[in-house]
Design a protein around this motif. Structure first.
Motif, PDB file in Angstrom:
ATOM      1  N   LYS A   1      -5.565  11.933   5.105  1.00 22.55           N
ATOM      2  CA  LYS A   1      -4.611  12.240   6.191  1.00 22.55           C
ATOM      3  C   LYS A   1      -5.305  12.663   7.484  1.00 22.55           C
ATOM      4  O   LYS A   1      -4.636  12.945   8.465  1.00 22.55           O
ATOM      5  CB  LYS A   1      -3.663  13.364   5.748  1.00 22.55           C
ATOM      6  N   ARG A   2      -6.618  12.693   7.488  1.00 19.52           N
ATOM      7  CA  ARG A   2      -7.345  13.217   8.651  1.00 19.52           C
ATOM      8  C   ARG A   2      -6.940  12.543   9.962  1.00 19.52           C
ATOM      9  O   ARG A   2      -6.625  13.220  10.937  1.00 19.52           O
ATOM     10  CB  ARG A   2      -8.851  13.102   8.440  1.00 19.52           C
ATOM     11  N   ARG A   3      -6.928  11.218   9.996  1.00 22.86           N
ATOM     12  CA  ARG A   3      -6.567  10.519  11.240  1.00 22.86           C
ATOM     13  C   ARG A   3      -5.137  10.833  11.664  1.00 22.86           C
ATOM     14  O   ARG A   3      -4.868  11.057  12.834  1.00 22.86           O
ATOM     15  CB  ARG A   3      -6.756   9.021  11.070  1.00 22.86           C
ATOM     16  N   GLU A   4      -4.233  10.821  10.699  1.00 25.63           N
ATOM     17  CA  GLU A   4      -2.828  11.133  11.007  1.00 25.63           C
ATOM     18  C   GLU A   4      -2.712  12.561  11.543  1.00 25.63           C
ATOM     19  O   GLU A   4      -2.014  12.814  12.520  1.00 25.63           O
ATOM     20  CB  GLU A   4      -1.980  10.975   9.745  1.00 25.63           C
ATOM     21  N   LEU A   5      -3.403  13.483  10.898  1.00 27.57           N
ATOM     22  CA  LEU A   5      -3.383  14.873  11.349  1.00 27.57           C
ATOM     23  C   LEU A   5      -3.998  15.004  12.736  1.00 27.57           C
ATOM     24  O   LEU A   5      -3.497  15.759  13.580  1.00 27.57           O
ATOM     25  CB  LEU A   5      -4.110  15.769  10.345  1.00 27.57           C
ATOM     26  N   GLN A   6      -5.086  14.281  12.992  1.00 30.88           N
ATOM     27  CA  GLN A   6      -5.702  14.319  14.320  1.00 30.88           C
ATOM     28  C   GLN A   6      -4.706  13.873  15.388  1.00 30.88           C
ATOM     29  O   GLN A   6      -4.631  14.471  16.462  1.00 30.88           O
ATOM     30  CB  GLN A   6      -6.944  13.439  14.372  1.00 30.88           C
TER      31      GLN A   6
ATOM     32  N   LEU B   1      -1.518  25.704   4.607  1.00 25.16           N
ATOM     33  CA  LEU B   1      -2.791  25.347   3.978  1.00 25.16           C
ATOM     34  C   LEU B   1      -3.599  24.397   4.851  1.00 25.16           C
ATOM     35  O   LEU B   1      -4.803  24.601   5.065  1.00 25.16           O
ATOM     36  CB  LEU B   1      -2.529  24.715   2.601  1.00 25.16           C
ATOM     37  N   VAL B   2      -2.949  23.383   5.390  1.00 22.32           N
ATOM     38  CA  VAL B   2      -3.632  22.426   6.267  1.00 22.32           C
ATOM     39  C   VAL B   2      -4.138  23.130   7.523  1.00 22.32           C
ATOM     40  O   VAL B   2      -5.263  22.891   7.975  1.00 22.32           O
ATOM     41  CB  VAL B   2      -2.705  21.245   6.626  1.00 22.32           C
ATOM     42  N   ALA B   3      -3.337  24.012   8.074  1.00 25.41           N
ATOM     43  CA  ALA B   3      -3.727  24.728   9.292  1.00 25.41           C
ATOM     44  C   ALA B   3      -5.002  25.540   9.074  1.00 25.41           C
ATOM     45  O   ALA B   3      -5.907  25.540   9.921  1.00 25.41           O
ATOM     46  CB  ALA B   3      -2.590  25.641   9.750  1.00 25.41           C
ATOM     47  N   VAL B   4      -5.105  26.209   7.954  1.00 23.63           N
ATOM     48  CA  VAL B   4      -6.302  27.007   7.669  1.00 23.63           C
ATOM     49  C   VAL B   4      -7.500  26.095   7.437  1.00 23.63           C
ATOM     50  O   VAL B   4      -8.604  26.371   7.922  1.00 23.63           O
ATOM     51  CB  VAL B   4      -6.066  27.964   6.479  1.00 23.63           C
ATOM     52  N   LEU B   5      -7.300  24.986   6.729  1.00 19.41           N
ATOM     53  CA  LEU B   5      -8.411  24.053   6.499  1.00 19.41           C
ATOM     54  C   LEU B   5      -8.908  23.457   7.819  1.00 19.41           C
ATOM     55  O   LEU B   5     -10.114  23.343   8.036  1.00 19.41           O
ATOM     56  CB  LEU B   5      -7.981  22.950   5.529  1.00 19.41           C
ATOM     57  N   VAL B   6      -8.009  23.116   8.711  1.00 21.75           N
ATOM     58  CA  VAL B   6      -8.407  22.596  10.029  1.00 21.75           C
ATOM     59  C   VAL B   6      -9.153  23.672  10.805  1.00 21.75           C
ATOM     60  O   VAL B   6     -10.203  23.417  11.405  1.00 21.75           O
ATOM     61  CB  VAL B   6      -7.184  22.091  10.828  1.00 21.75           C
ATOM     62  N   ALA B   7      -8.636  24.885  10.791  1.00 28.14           N
ATOM     63  CA  ALA B   7      -9.284  25.979  11.520  1.00 28.14           C
ATOM     64  C   ALA B   7     -10.656  26.300  10.948  1.00 28.14           C
ATOM     65  O   ALA B   7     -11.572  26.659  11.691  1.00 28.14           O
ATOM     66  CB  ALA B   7      -8.393  27.221  11.501  1.00 28.14           C
ATOM     67  N   ARG B   8     -10.826  26.161   9.648  1.00 24.98           N
ATOM     68  CA  ARG B   8     -12.129  26.402   9.029  1.00 24.98           C
ATOM     69  C   ARG B   8     -13.165  25.416   9.540  1.00 24.98           C
ATOM     70  O   ARG B   8     -14.317  25.763   9.757  1.00 24.98           O
ATOM     71  CB  ARG B   8     -12.038  26.276   7.510  1.00 24.98           C
ATOM     72  N   VAL B   9     -12.759  24.168   9.683  1.00 25.38           N
ATOM     73  CA  VAL B   9     -13.654  23.151  10.240  1.00 25.38           C
ATOM     74  C   VAL B   9     -13.923  23.485  11.700  1.00 25.38           C
ATOM     75  O   VAL B   9     -15.014  23.262  12.210  1.00 25.38           O
ATOM     76  CB  VAL B   9     -13.010  21.748  10.126  1.00 25.38           C
ATOM     77  N   GLY B  10     -12.920  24.043  12.348  1.00 30.05           N
ATOM     78  CA  GLY B  10     -12.970  24.321  13.775  1.00 30.05           C
ATOM     79  C   GLY B  10     -12.162  23.246  14.487  1.00 30.05           C
ATOM     80  O   GLY B  10     -12.366  22.054  14.240  1.00 30.05           O
ATOM     81  N   LEU B  11     -11.256  23.647  15.319  1.00 36.99           N
ATOM     82  CA  LEU B  11     -10.380  22.697  16.003  1.00 36.99           C
ATOM     83  C   LEU B  11     -11.190  21.711  16.834  1.00 36.99           C
ATOM     84  O   LEU B  11     -10.922  20.511  16.823  1.00 36.99           O
ATOM     85  CB  LEU B  11      -9.365  23.449  16.868  1.00 36.99           C
ATOM     86  N   GLY B  12     -12.228  22.192  17.508  1.00 39.67           N
ATOM     87  CA  GLY B  12     -13.075  21.300  18.299  1.00 39.67           C
ATOM     88  C   GLY B  12     -13.783  20.273  17.442  1.00 39.67           C
ATOM     89  O   GLY B  12     -13.832  19.094  17.780  1.00 39.67           O
ATOM     90  N   SER B  13     -14.308  20.699  16.312  1.00 40.83           N
ATOM     91  CA  SER B  13     -14.978  19.769  15.400  1.00 40.83           C
ATOM     92  C   SER B  13     -13.988  18.803  14.775  1.00 40.83           C
ATOM     93  O   SER B  13     -14.266  17.609  14.633  1.00 40.83           O
ATOM     94  CB  SER B  13     -15.697  20.524  14.282  1.00 40.83           C
ATOM     95  N   PHE B  14     -12.835  19.302  14.364  1.00 41.90           N
ATOM     96  CA  PHE B  14     -11.821  18.457  13.755  1.00 41.90           C
ATOM     97  C   PHE B  14     -11.359  17.369  14.728  1.00 41.90           C
ATOM     98  O   PHE B  14     -11.119  16.238  14.330  1.00 41.90           O
ATOM     99  CB  PHE B  14     -10.618  19.311  13.311  1.00 41.90           C
ATOM    100  N   CYS B  15     -11.265  17.716  15.996  1.00 41.36           N
ATOM    101  CA  CYS B  15     -10.747  16.777  17.006  1.00 41.36           C
ATOM    102  C   CYS B  15     -11.851  16.006  17.721  1.00 41.36           C
ATOM    103  O   CYS B  15     -11.564  15.122  18.529  1.00 41.36           O
ATOM    104  CB  CYS B  15      -9.921  17.546  18.035  1.00 41.36           C
ATOM    105  N   HIS B  16     -13.101  16.317  17.418  1.00 37.97           N
ATOM    106  CA  HIS B  16     -14.234  15.742  18.155  1.00 37.97           C
ATOM    107  C   HIS B  16     -14.177  14.217  18.270  1.00 37.97           C
ATOM    108  O   HIS B  16     -14.360  13.652  19.345  1.00 37.97           O
ATOM    109  CB  HIS B  16     -15.547  16.186  17.534  1.00 37.97           C
ATOM    110  N   ASN B  17     -13.945  13.519  17.191  1.00 41.68           N
ATOM    111  CA  ASN B  17     -13.975  12.045  17.232  1.00 41.68           C
ATOM    112  C   ASN B  17     -12.591  11.420  17.189  1.00 41.68           C
ATOM    113  O   ASN B  17     -12.450  10.246  16.881  1.00 41.68           O
ATOM    114  CB  ASN B  17     -14.841  11.495  16.086  1.00 41.68           C
ATOM    115  N   ALA B  18     -11.562  12.212  17.457  1.00 42.20           N
ATOM    116  CA  ALA B  18     -10.189  11.699  17.416  1.00 42.20           C
ATOM    117  C   ALA B  18      -9.992  10.666  18.529  1.00 42.20           C
ATOM    118  O   ALA B  18     -10.404  10.879  19.666  1.00 42.20           O
ATOM    119  CB  ALA B  18      -9.211  12.839  17.572  1.00 42.20           C
ATOM    120  N   GLN B  19      -9.371   9.581  18.167  1.00 38.56           N
ATOM    121  CA  GLN B  19      -9.059   8.512  19.118  1.00 38.56           C
ATOM    122  C   GLN B  19      -7.551   8.416  19.255  1.00 38.56           C
ATOM    123  O   GLN B  19      -6.837   8.381  18.250  1.00 38.56           O
ATOM    124  CB  GLN B  19      -9.608   7.173  18.601  1.00 38.56           C
ATOM    125  N   PRO B  20      -7.047   8.337  20.495  1.00 41.75           N
ATOM    126  CA  PRO B  20      -5.598   8.190  20.663  1.00 41.75           C
ATOM    127  C   PRO B  20      -5.127   6.852  20.099  1.00 41.75           C
ATOM    128  O   PRO B  20      -5.865   5.866  20.098  1.00 41.75           O
ATOM    129  CB  PRO B  20      -5.383   8.251  22.171  1.00 41.75           C
TER     130      PRO B  20
END
Length: 117
Positions: free
Chosen positions: A48-53, A96-115
Motif C-alpha cells: 500500500k506504500r504508493r497508495e498511502l504516499q 497503526l499506519v500513522a505511527v509506522l509512517v512517522a517511524r520511517v519519518g514523513l520526509g523519508s516516506f514521501c521522499h520518492n513519491a510521484q504524483p
C-alpha cells in the motif's frame, strides 16, 4: 489504542497489530499466529506504500511537515492519522499506519513519491 499509545510499541508489534486488524482477528494466541499477522501487516504496508504516499504526501496538511525534525514525529503521526480518516480508513488501522509512517519519518516516506498522472 491511540496514536500515542502505539508509539510505545515496537515495529514488529505494530505490524502484528495491523495484520490482526486487517485480517479481522484478535492478536494471535500462539507465536505462529502473531508471526503470521506480523508478516501480513508488513506485506500489506509495503503493498500500500504508493497508495498511502498519494493520500499523505501531496496533501497540504502533510506538505508543511516534510522538512521538520525527528522530534516532531508524534505530530507527523497525528497528521497522518487525521488524513487517513478522510479516506475512510478504520480508526485502528489509521492509527497503526500513522505511527509506522512517522517511524520511517514523513520526509523519508514521501521522499520518492510521484504524483499520479
Amino acid at each position: 489504542m491511540t496514536v500515542e499509545e502505539h508509539f510505545q510499541k515496537s515495529d514488529d508489534e505494530l505490524y502484528a497489530l495491523l495484520g490482526a486488524e486487517l485480517l479481522g482477528e484478535g492478536l494471535g494466541l500462539s507465536p505462529e499466529d502473531e508471526d503470521s499477522q506480523r508478516r501480513f501487516g508488513k506485506q500489506w504496508f509495503a503493498n500500500k506504500r504508493r497508495e498511502l504516499q498519494q493520500k499523505i504526501c501531496f496533501h497540504e496538511k502533510a506538505r508543511h511537515l516534510l522538512g521538520t525534525s525527528s522530534s516532531d514525529r508524534l505530530i507527523d503521526a497525528y497528521t497522518v492519522y487525521e488524513l487517513l480518516g478522510h479516506f475512510d480508513y478504520d480508526p485502528k488501522t489509521a492509527a497503526l499506519v500513522a505511527v509506522l509512517v512517522a517511524r520511517v519519518g514523513l520526509g523519508s516516506f514521501c521522499h520518492n513519491a510521484q504524483p499520479q498522472s
